[in-house]
Design a protein around this motif. Structure first.
Motif, PDB file in Angstrom:
ATOM      1  N   GLU A   1       4.405   0.721   2.237  1.00 26.38           N
ATOM      2  CA  GLU A   1       4.623  -0.510   2.969  1.00 26.38           C
ATOM      3  C   GLU A   1       4.845  -1.593   1.924  1.00 26.38           C
ATOM      4  OE1 GLU A   1       1.050  -0.618   5.654  1.00 26.38           O
ATOM      5  OE2 GLU A   1       2.573  -1.168   7.127  1.00 26.38           O
ATOM      6  N   ASP A   2       5.933  -2.374   2.085  1.00 28.14           N
ATOM      7  CA  ASP A   2       6.237  -3.318   1.021  1.00 28.14           C
ATOM      8  C   ASP A   2       5.469  -4.624   1.213  1.00 28.14           C
ATOM      9  OD1 ASP A   2       9.509  -3.948   2.433  1.00 28.14           O
ATOM     10  OD2 ASP A   2       7.641  -5.035   2.776  1.00 28.14           O
TER      11      ASP A   2
ATOM     12  N   GLN B   1      -0.883   4.540  11.345  1.00 28.39           N
ATOM     13  CA  GLN B   1       0.089   4.931  12.358  1.00 28.39           C
ATOM     14  C   GLN B   1      -0.254   6.339  12.820  1.00 28.39           C
ATOM     15  OE1 GLN B   1       3.497   3.448  12.902  1.00 28.39           O
ATOM     16  NE2 GLN B   1       3.228   1.645  11.639  1.00 28.39           N
TER      17      GLN B   1
ATOM     18  N   PHE C   1      12.791   4.952   9.302  1.00 21.54           N
ATOM     19  CA  PHE C   1      12.415   3.959  10.300  1.00 21.54           C
ATOM     20  C   PHE C   1      13.627   3.525  11.117  1.00 21.54           C
ATOM     21  CE2 PHE C   1      10.157   0.482  12.120  1.00 21.54           C
ATOM     22  CZ  PHE C   1      10.982  -0.631  12.071  1.00 21.54           C
TER      23      PHE C   1
ATOM     24  N   GLN D   1      10.571  -0.938  15.448  1.00 20.94           N
ATOM     25  CA  GLN D   1       9.184  -1.182  15.792  1.00 20.94           C
ATOM     26  C   GLN D   1       9.137  -2.202  16.914  1.00 20.94           C
ATOM     27  OE1 GLN D   1       6.456  -3.440  13.252  1.00 20.94           O
ATOM     28  NE2 GLN D   1       4.843  -1.984  13.736  1.00 20.94           N
TER      29      GLN D   1
ATOM     30  N   GLN E   1       0.712   5.396   1.345  1.00 16.16           N
ATOM     31  CA  GLN E   1      -0.023   6.307   2.230  1.00 16.16           C
ATOM     32  C   GLN E   1       0.513   7.721   2.041  1.00 16.16           C
ATOM     33  OE1 GLN E   1      -0.058   4.701   6.293  1.00 16.16           O
ATOM     34  NE2 GLN E   1       0.361   2.667   5.455  1.00 16.16           N
TER      35      GLN E   1
ATOM     36  N   GLY F   1      12.523  13.048   4.635  1.00 15.57           N
ATOM     37  CA  GLY F   1      11.403  12.330   5.210  1.00 15.57           C
ATOM     38  C   GLY F   1      11.856  11.485   6.387  1.00 15.57           C
ATOM     39  N   PRO F   2      10.920  11.055   7.217  1.00 13.39           N
ATOM     40  CA  PRO F   2      11.288  10.202   8.358  1.00 13.39           C
ATOM     41  C   PRO F   2      11.908   8.882   7.899  1.00 13.39           C
ATOM     42  CG  PRO F   2       9.058  11.069   8.600  1.00 13.39           C
ATOM     43  CD  PRO F   2       9.490  11.377   7.202  1.00 13.39           C
TER      44      PRO F   2
ATOM     45  N   SER G   1       6.473   2.533  17.024  1.00 12.94           N
ATOM     46  CA  SER G   1       7.588   2.630  16.079  1.00 12.94           C
ATOM     47  C   SER G   1       8.315   3.946  16.288  1.00 12.94           C
ATOM     48  CB  SER G   1       7.092   2.553  14.630  1.00 12.94           C
ATOM     49  OG  SER G   1       6.460   1.320  14.375  1.00 12.94           O
TER      50      SER G   1
ATOM     51  N   THR H   1       0.127  -4.730  14.164  1.00 13.01           N
ATOM     52  CA  THR H   1       1.229  -4.655  13.204  1.00 13.01           C
ATOM     53  C   THR H   1       0.808  -5.060  11.802  1.00 13.01           C
ATOM     54  OG1 THR H   1       1.890  -6.934  13.695  1.00 13.01           O
ATOM     55  CG2 THR H   1       2.899  -5.191  15.011  1.00 13.01           C
ATOM     56  N   GLY H   2      -0.476  -5.131  11.560  1.00 15.04           N
ATOM     57  CA  GLY H   2      -0.927  -5.566  10.249  1.00 15.04           C
ATOM     58  C   GLY H   2      -0.630  -4.541   9.171  1.00 15.04           C
ATOM     59  N   LEU H   3      -0.516  -5.015   7.931  1.00  6.90           N
ATOM     60  CA  LEU H   3      -0.300  -4.108   6.813  1.00  6.90           C
ATOM     61  C   LEU H   3      -1.488  -3.164   6.697  1.00  6.90           C
ATOM     62  CD1 LEU H   3       1.133  -6.613   4.200  1.00  6.90           C
ATOM     63  CD2 LEU H   3       2.319  -4.623   5.118  1.00  6.90           C
TER      64      LEU H   3
ATOM     65  N   PHE I   1       9.392   6.416   3.772  1.00  6.54           N
ATOM     66  CA  PHE I   1       8.935   7.737   3.352  1.00  6.54           C
ATOM     67  C   PHE I   1       9.767   8.305   2.218  1.00  6.54           C
ATOM     68  CE2 PHE I   1       5.786   9.139   6.465  1.00  6.54           C
ATOM     69  CZ  PHE I   1       5.941   8.197   7.467  1.00  6.54           C
TER      70      PHE I   1
ATOM     71  N   ASN J   1       0.834  -1.191   0.000  1.00  6.90           N
ATOM     72  CA  ASN J   1       0.000   0.000   0.000  1.00  6.90           C
ATOM     73  C   ASN J   1       0.871   1.243   0.000  1.00  6.90           C
ATOM     74  OD1 ASN J   1       0.313   1.157   2.896  1.00  6.90           O
ATOM     75  ND2 ASN J   1      -0.175  -1.009   3.248  1.00  6.90           N
TER      76      ASN J   1
ATOM     77  N   GLU K   1       6.555  -4.308   7.883  1.00  2.00           N
ATOM     78  CA  GLU K   1       5.835  -3.559   8.915  1.00  2.00           C
ATOM     79  C   GLU K   1       6.456  -2.211   9.211  1.00  2.00           C
ATOM     80  OE1 GLU K   1       4.717  -7.778  10.998  1.00  2.00           O
ATOM     81  OE2 GLU K   1       5.995  -6.352  12.034  1.00  2.00           O
ATOM     82  N   LYS K   2       7.130  -1.640   8.268  1.00  3.32           N
ATOM     83  CA  LYS K   2       7.647  -0.302   8.462  1.00  3.32           C
ATOM     84  C   LYS K   2       7.208   0.549   7.279  1.00  3.32           C
ATOM     85  CE  LYS K   2      12.008  -0.960   6.029  1.00  3.32           C
ATOM     86  NZ  LYS K   2      13.475  -0.996   6.120  1.00  3.32           N
ATOM     87  N   LEU K   3       7.108   1.838   7.554  1.00  5.43           N
ATOM     88  CA  LEU K   3       6.805   2.793   6.510  1.00  5.43           C
ATOM     89  C   LEU K   3       8.109   3.334   5.932  1.00  5.43           C
ATOM     90  CD1 LEU K   3       3.939   4.834   8.189  1.00  5.43           C
ATOM     91  CD2 LEU K   3       3.725   3.176   6.328  1.00  5.43           C
TER      92      LEU K   3
ATOM     93  N   TYR L   1      11.011   6.792  14.450  1.00  9.83           N
ATOM     94  CA  TYR L   1      11.536   7.304  13.196  1.00  9.83           C
ATOM     95  C   TYR L   1      12.463   8.481  13.488  1.00  9.83           C
ATOM     96  CZ  TYR L   1       7.934   4.646  10.743  1.00  9.83           C
ATOM     97  OH  TYR L   1       7.144   3.630  10.247  1.00  9.83           O
TER      98      TYR L   1
END
Lengths: 112, 114
Positions: A92-93, B103, B45, B48, A33, B42-43, B33, B97-99, A102, A31, A98-100, B35
């Motif tokens: 999100e891959d 956040q 990661f 988490q 965002q 941008g932030p 999480s 933690t689901g896709l 950016f 997805n 589970e990480k974004l 960042y």
């Protein structure tokens, strides 16, 4: 590392005009965002579009996704001075890490 | 309901020092999480945590560590600070933690290393 790039880096428009920001990314995604950030503070989630969707609307926001081109666009219609902020896309891959991830963001200024 | 809270809001440290940043998630959220956002970027990661266990780690050196407590609050620790650690540190919480989980970000802690 950054996933991709937003384009343009900065955008200045008049109130009432539409603002379009583009985002490109590099890997297969689950997805994408869009987030807004005011004055270098916390980010606010705007909208999420899944990889099997092509277009999504939320109020004055319209997001498109082209997975073949690995790109997305965010359109803000009838902009207001309060829309002045930085806008970031994040992905999100499909691996479910589970990480974004950016992009670098587009700084939008809406002049009254 | 209170959003994600972070403390302190601003912090000034010198090179070589250690820093601890704190985050309280939205009530009911079990995932936190972290960042790092360098000026003009941008932030990125960092970590988490979910149910007190590390679920993901970004490309940051071992000087960065974190933990999550039984009440789901979290700490980010950075040792041997470098000038390049100057940044806005953002904490985000989510239910799980689901896709596609939304956040929710806190206002951040702005760290300046001199």
């Amino acid at each position: 590392s950054q996933q991709g790039e937003e384009d343009p880096q900065a955008l200045s428009i008049q109130e009432g005009e539409n603002a379009t920001m583009n985002c490109s990314y590099k890997t297969s995604i689950n997805n994408l965002q869009w987030y807004r950030q005011n004055s270098g503070r916390g980010l606010v989630h705007l909208i999420l579009i899944r990889s099997n969707e092509r277009e999504k609307h939320s109020g004055r926001l319209r997001v498109t996704l082209d997975t073949s081109k690995k790109s997305s666009s965010l359109l803000i219609t009838a902009s207001r001075a309060a829309d002045t902020a930085s806008y970031f896309c994040a992905t999100e891959d499909q691996g479910g890490s589970e990480k974004l991830v950016f992009g670098k963001g587009t700084k939008l200024t809406v002049n009254p | 309901d209170a959003g994600v809270t972070q403390s302190p809001t601003h912090l000034i440290k010198t090179r070589g020092q250690h820093v601890t940043l704190r985050c309280s998630p939205i009530s009911g959220h079990k995932s936190v999480s972290w960042y790092q956002q360098v000026l003009g970027q941008g932030p990125q990661f960092i970590f988490q945590y979910y149910e007190k266990e590390e679920r993901g780690r970004g490309n940051f050196p071992d000087r960065f560590s974190a933990r999550q407590f039984p009440n789901y609050s979290s700490e980010l620790n950075v040792n041997a600070l470098l000038l390049g650690d100057s940044a806005l540190y953002l904490c985000a919480s989510s239910l799980g933690t689901g896709l596609g989980e939304t956040q929710y970000f806190g206002p951040g802690t702005r760290l300046l290393v001199l």
